[in-house]
Design an enzyme around this catalytic site. Structure first.
Site, PDB file in Angstrom:
ATOM      1  N   ASN A  10     -30.154 -88.533 -27.407  1.00 50.02           N
ATOM      2  CA  ASN A  10     -29.023 -88.289 -26.510  1.00 50.02           C
ATOM      3  C   ASN A  10     -29.188 -88.993 -25.175  1.00 50.02           C
ATOM      4  OD1 ASN A  10     -27.702 -86.566 -28.288  1.00 50.02           O
ATOM      5  ND2 ASN A  10     -28.420 -84.694 -27.314  1.00 50.02           N
ATOM      6  N   ASN A  42     -37.018 -85.845 -27.534  1.00 52.09           N
ATOM      7  CA  ASN A  42     -38.004 -85.112 -26.732  1.00 52.09           C
ATOM      8  C   ASN A  42     -39.261 -84.817 -27.535  1.00 52.09           C
ATOM      9  OD1 ASN A  42     -36.054 -85.042 -24.695  1.00 52.09           O
ATOM     10  ND2 ASN A  42     -35.415 -82.954 -25.168  1.00 52.09           N
ATOM     11  N   ASP A 233     -37.128 -77.384 -13.600  1.00 54.63           N
ATOM     12  CA  ASP A 233     -36.104 -77.633 -14.614  1.00 54.63           C
ATOM     13  C   ASP A 233     -36.708 -77.295 -15.971  1.00 54.63           C
ATOM     14  OD1 ASP A 233     -34.184 -78.571 -16.347  1.00 54.63           O
ATOM     15  OD2 ASP A 233     -34.087 -80.592 -15.510  1.00 54.63           O
ATOM     16  N   ASP A 239     -39.022 -78.222 -26.656  1.00 51.96           N
ATOM     17  CA  ASP A 239     -39.271 -79.450 -27.415  1.00 51.96           C
ATOM     18  C   ASP A 239     -40.649 -80.017 -27.083  1.00 51.96           C
ATOM     19  OD1 ASP A 239     -36.624 -79.171 -28.288  1.00 51.96           O
ATOM     20  OD2 ASP A 239     -35.870 -80.468 -26.699  1.00 51.96           O
TER      21      ASP A 239
END
Length: 294
Positions: A10, A42, A233, A239
Site C-alpha cells: 500500500n 510491513n 504511532d 505487523d
C-alpha cells in the site's frame, strides 16, 4: 530457509490529527506524509530487517514502481512483485496525539492476484520455508492450500478480520495470529473457547499487555510482556511483531525467544512515525534487549 509472503503493498497516507474524528466531523490535520505500507509489505520488511530472507509475492499498479523499489531498498526480494493495470492499494491513516490510529483501506491491486502468479512463485519454495498470509489480498486460502501441499509452514494474520474467511483458513494454518478482539470474534463464530480454536498454534496479541502463544501441537503456552515505551504511532506494530517472530522461528529461536524478539522490535517501531520505514533493524533490537537485560 526463506520466508515467502503473499502480501499487500500500500501507499500509506498519514494525517496527524489532535484526536480521532467522530461521525460527521471534519478535522484539520497538523501534518501529512506518505510512505510504504500494507500488512504484507510491513511483515516482509520486518522479516528482512530481522535478518531472514524475505521473498514478497505482490501486485502494484502502473504508478506503483516506487513501492517495489522501496521494498527492495529495505532488503526484500521483489522478484515476484508484478506491476499491472489495477491501481496500487492505499490506506488513509489518521493518527492522534496518543499514537492511536483510524485507517481506511482501498485494496486496489492487492485484490487482483491470479493463481498462476502464486503457483509460479511457490514453485521456487522449499519444504520447511515459511509462508506469511494476511486478509488484504485475494486467493489467500488457495495459496495456503498449495503451500501446505509443498510442506511450507503457514502463518496467517487474520486481519482485517472477517469470521468466514478466517474459519475457512483453519485447516491450512500452522500459526494463526489474531489480536484479542479478533480472537474473541472467531471464538464466538466457531463456538469454542479461544484456547480451543482448532489450529496447531494460536498467537494472540494483547497490545500493552503483550502476547500469548497457545502451542497446541506441543501442549504448551508461551507468554511475552510488552516493553513499556512512549508510543508516537502504533500503526503497523502488529505487523512488525509478527514479522520478527516468524524471522526468529526461521532462524531457529525458541518460541519464547522469538516472541521476545518480536516484542522488542514492536516497542521500538511504535516510537517512530510511519510503518515499513519505522521498523527497526536487528542490530537496534539486539541493543535494545541488551539494555533491558543489563
Amino acid at each position: 530457509m526463506a520466508v515467502w509472503n503473499l502480501g499487500s503493498i500500500n501507499e500509506d497516507r498519514f494525517y496527524r490529527v489532535p484526536r480521532l474524528p467522530g461521525p460527521g466531523e471534519t478535522l484539520t490535520a497538523t501534518r501529512f506524509s506518505v510512505g510504504l505500507g500494507g500488512k504484507g509489505a510491513n511483515q516482509s520488511v520486518a522479516v528482512a530487517k530481522a535478518g531472514s530472507t524475505a521473498r514478497h509475492i505482490g501486485r502494484i499498479g502502473p504508478e506503483g514502481a516506487w513501492a517495489r523499489d522501496s521494498l527492495k531498498a529495505l532488503g526484500v526480494d521483489v522478484g515476484f512483485v508484478i506491476q499491472g493495470e489495477v491501481p496500487t492499494g492505499h490506506a488513509n491513516v489518521h493518527v492522534d496525539n496518543a499514537g492511536e490510529n483510524m485507517i481506511v483501506i482501498y485494496p486496489g491491486a492487492n485484490r487482483a492476484f491470479e493463481l498462476p502468479q502464486i503457483e509460479t512463485a511457490l514453485a521456487k519454495a522449499r519444504p520447511g520455508d515459511f509462508l506469511l498470509l494476511q486478509n488484504e489480498t485475494n486467493l489467500t486460502r488457495e495459496a495456503a492450500q498449495k503451500a501446505k501441499e509443498k510442506g511450507l509452514f503457514v502463518v496467517y494474520s487474520a486481519a482485517p478480520f472477517e469470521a468466514g474467511p478466517a474459519r475457512a483458513m483453519l485447516p491450512f494454518v500452522d500459526i494463526l495470529a489474531l489480536n484479542e478482539i479478533e480472537a474473541g470474534q472467531l471464538s464466538a463464530d466457531v463456538g469454542v473457547a479461544v484456547d480451543e480454536l482448532p489450529v496447531a498454534r494460536l498467537l494472540v496479541t494483547r497490545g500493552a499487555a503483550g502476547a500469548v502463544l497457545h502451542d497446541h501441537a506441543a501442549g504448551k503456552v508461551h507468554t511475552v510482556a510488552a516493553f513499556p515505551v512512549d508510543p508516537l504511532d502504533t500503526t503497523g506494530a502488529g505487523d512488525c511483531f509478527v514479522g520478527y517472530v516468524v524471522a526468529g522461528l526461521d532462524q531457529g529461536l525458541s518460541p519464547v525467544d522469538a516472541l521476545r524478539l518480536g516484542a522488542a522490535a514492536a516497542a521500538l517501531q511504535v516510537t517512530r512515525p510511519g510503518t515499513s520505514e519505522a521498523i527497526p533493524d536487528r542490530a537496534e533490537v539486539t541493543a535494545f534487549l541488551d539494555g533491558i537485560d543489563n
